[in-house]
Design an enzyme around this catalytic site. Sequence first.
Site, PDB file in Angstrom:
ATOM      1  N   TYR A 141      15.033  -6.454  37.773  1.00  0.00           N
ATOM      2  CA  TYR A 141      15.777  -7.632  38.219  1.00  0.00           C
ATOM      3  C   TYR A 141      15.406  -8.889  37.441  1.00  0.00           C
ATOM      4  O   TYR A 141      16.209  -9.826  37.372  1.00  0.00           O
ATOM      5  CB  TYR A 141      15.502  -7.899  39.705  1.00  0.00           C
ATOM      6  CG  TYR A 141      16.323  -7.066  40.659  1.00  0.00           C
ATOM      7  CD1 TYR A 141      16.148  -5.693  40.725  1.00  0.00           C
ATOM      8  CD2 TYR A 141      17.268  -7.655  41.491  1.00  0.00           C
ATOM      9  CE1 TYR A 141      16.882  -4.925  41.605  1.00  0.00           C
ATOM     10  CE2 TYR A 141      18.007  -6.899  42.371  1.00  0.00           C
ATOM     11  CZ  TYR A 141      17.813  -5.532  42.428  1.00  0.00           C
ATOM     12  OH  TYR A 141      18.552  -4.779  43.304  1.00  0.00           O
ATOM     13  N   LYS A 187       8.773   7.037  39.347  1.00  0.00           N
ATOM     14  CA  LYS A 187       9.400   8.011  38.425  1.00  0.00           C
ATOM     15  C   LYS A 187       8.379   8.266  37.321  1.00  0.00           C
ATOM     16  O   LYS A 187       8.611   7.984  36.138  1.00  0.00           O
ATOM     17  CB  LYS A 187      10.737   7.433  37.906  1.00  0.00           C
ATOM     18  CG  LYS A 187      11.592   8.408  37.123  1.00  0.00           C
ATOM     19  CD  LYS A 187      12.179   9.521  37.949  1.00  0.00           C
ATOM     20  CE  LYS A 187      12.926  10.519  37.067  1.00  0.00           C
ATOM     21  NZ  LYS A 187      13.341  11.735  37.825  1.00  0.00           N
ATOM     22  N   ASP A 219      13.833  10.565  42.842  1.00  0.00           N
ATOM     23  CA  ASP A 219      14.980  11.452  43.098  1.00  0.00           C
ATOM     24  C   ASP A 219      14.699  12.349  44.299  1.00  0.00           C
ATOM     25  O   ASP A 219      15.549  12.576  45.159  1.00  0.00           O
ATOM     26  CB  ASP A 219      15.366  12.259  41.844  1.00  0.00           C
ATOM     27  CG  ASP A 219      14.180  12.839  41.093  1.00  0.00           C
ATOM     28  OD1 ASP A 219      13.014  12.572  41.471  1.00  0.00           O
ATOM     29  OD2 ASP A 219      14.408  13.577  40.109  1.00  0.00           O
ATOM     30  N   ASP A 243      15.717  -1.115  46.369  1.00  0.00           N
ATOM     31  CA  ASP A 243      17.070  -1.582  46.673  1.00  0.00           C
ATOM     32  C   ASP A 243      17.946  -0.395  47.044  1.00  0.00           C
ATOM     33  O   ASP A 243      18.632  -0.396  48.076  1.00  0.00           O
ATOM     34  CB  ASP A 243      17.649  -2.311  45.446  1.00  0.00           C
ATOM     35  CG  ASP A 243      19.061  -2.791  45.700  1.00  0.00           C
ATOM     36  OD1 ASP A 243      19.295  -3.348  46.789  1.00  0.00           O
ATOM     37  OD2 ASP A 243      19.930  -2.597  44.828  1.00  0.00           O
ATOM     38  N   ASP A 247      19.192   0.981  51.108  1.00  0.00           N
ATOM     39  CA  ASP A 247      20.590   1.129  51.545  1.00  0.00           C
ATOM     40  C   ASP A 247      20.827   2.543  52.062  1.00  0.00           C
ATOM     41  O   ASP A 247      21.501   2.752  53.068  1.00  0.00           O
ATOM     42  CB  ASP A 247      21.565   0.850  50.391  1.00  0.00           C
ATOM     43  CG  ASP A 247      22.053  -0.591  50.388  1.00  0.00           C
ATOM     44  OD1 ASP A 247      21.284  -1.475  50.796  1.00  0.00           O
ATOM     45  OD2 ASP A 247      23.208  -0.829  49.977  1.00  0.00           O
TER      46      ASP A 247
HETATM   47  C1  IPM Z   1      19.661  -6.734  48.568  1.00  0.00           C
HETATM   48  C2  IPM Z   1      20.898  -7.034  47.774  1.00  0.00           C
HETATM   49  C3  IPM Z   1      20.504  -7.873  46.568  1.00  0.00           C
HETATM   50  C4  IPM Z   1      19.546  -7.052  45.737  1.00  0.00           C
HETATM   51  C5  IPM Z   1      21.696  -8.356  45.725  1.00  0.00           C
HETATM   52  C6  IPM Z   1      22.702  -9.111  46.556  1.00  0.00           C
HETATM   53  C7  IPM Z   1      21.234  -9.179  44.558  1.00  0.00           C
HETATM   54  O1  IPM Z   1      21.545  -5.864  47.407  1.00  0.00           O
HETATM   55  O2  IPM Z   1      19.050  -7.679  49.113  1.00  0.00           O
HETATM   56  O3  IPM Z   1      19.279  -5.568  48.665  1.00  0.00           O
HETATM   57  O4  IPM Z   1      19.960  -6.223  44.928  1.00  0.00           O
HETATM   58  O5  IPM Z   1      18.334  -7.229  45.904  1.00  0.00           O
HETATM   59 MN    MN Z   2      20.606  -4.053  48.147  1.00  0.00          MN
END
Ligand code: IPM
Ligand code: MN
Length: 366
Positions: A141, A187, A219, A243, A247
Amino acid sequence: MGKRVAVLPGDGVGPEVTAAAVKVLQVIARRFKHEFHITHGLIGGDAIDQTGKPLPDETVALCEASDAVLLGAVGGPKWEHTPSELRPEKGLLAIRKHFDLFANLRPVKAVPSLLHASPLKEEVAKDVDMLIVRELTGGLYFGEPSRRTENSAVDTLVYTRDEITRIVEKGFELARLRRGKVTSVDKENVLQSSKLWREIVEEKKKAYPDVEVEHMLVDSAAMKIITNPGAFDVMITENMFGDILSDEASVITGSMGVLPSASIRSDGFGLYEPIHGSAPDIAGQGKANPAAAILSVAMMLQYSFGMTKEACVIEEAVNAVFENGFFTADLAGPEDRALSTKEWTNKVIDELDLQSVSDCIMFTYA
Ligand code: IPM
Ligand code: MN
């Protein structure tokens, strides 16, 4: 004791869910006799529209003068084609970096009354109680160089020993407060940064003999989150892996709309936000689930203000509303009437006064 809280609603459903969370904070203030000084600021696309910048200097100054920050969400189709420096997401990355919020805590815990909405079988989802500890200010990032030309593009994955050490230590500390198990995700079979990461975890674990440690390739971790998510306690990992995996893990509980997060550093200052995004498709319609923002306030009380019983009461109130069968549209079954954001928040507020502090023992996020 007065605490200063900066509220940055941002874009999409951000204003609706932060308004709900602020209401809850005010009820907590009344019940427990605290003073919270709440000031609003701009971030994301909203800030771009009003000031030309995704993170205006005034917002930075406001957060510097605060004890904690509550953020809604940033981004939306309106700003998809703006130059990359002017993307709403840049505001979020810049605030994380400016305040050195290196530890992103994302708890994922199954709630029995929501299991009907999980994409996994109930028996697989029911035991999930994990805390993802994502490194937040390094890796792909922020690494330089980061640029593109017409026919090539480069991103850089760089980590220093110090950056890895502090997040690994944070993971071990948190594991001690929970079930005492760390899964370090990397990884290592391919990446140099992961080799360093694993080496540091091996070194650090000597100082935490009471914590069980396992290493897992990313993975394989992605697969295990689906096949046996109940086996995880604390997962520590670098920025991009965290990240993606957070999710993935978030939907196990039935809706991403219920998951809060804390982005903290070592001195108690922190930024708290739902892990869901700005959801522009439902913005402004009163359909958003405010649970994640409300639980983010609980995390703020816990981590930044040390107000554990207050945090616990919020968590209990949210769970009680779910148990009573009240849901927003993301979780409502075919037979349920979906409540609006405001209606659902009012149910939580009613419950806040009913929850007794002495019964409150199950706070998840410690
Ligand atoms: C999160 C989001 C952010 C990230 C984006 C919006 C930049 O997806 O907080 O997980 O990737 O960190
Ligand atoms: Mn995210």
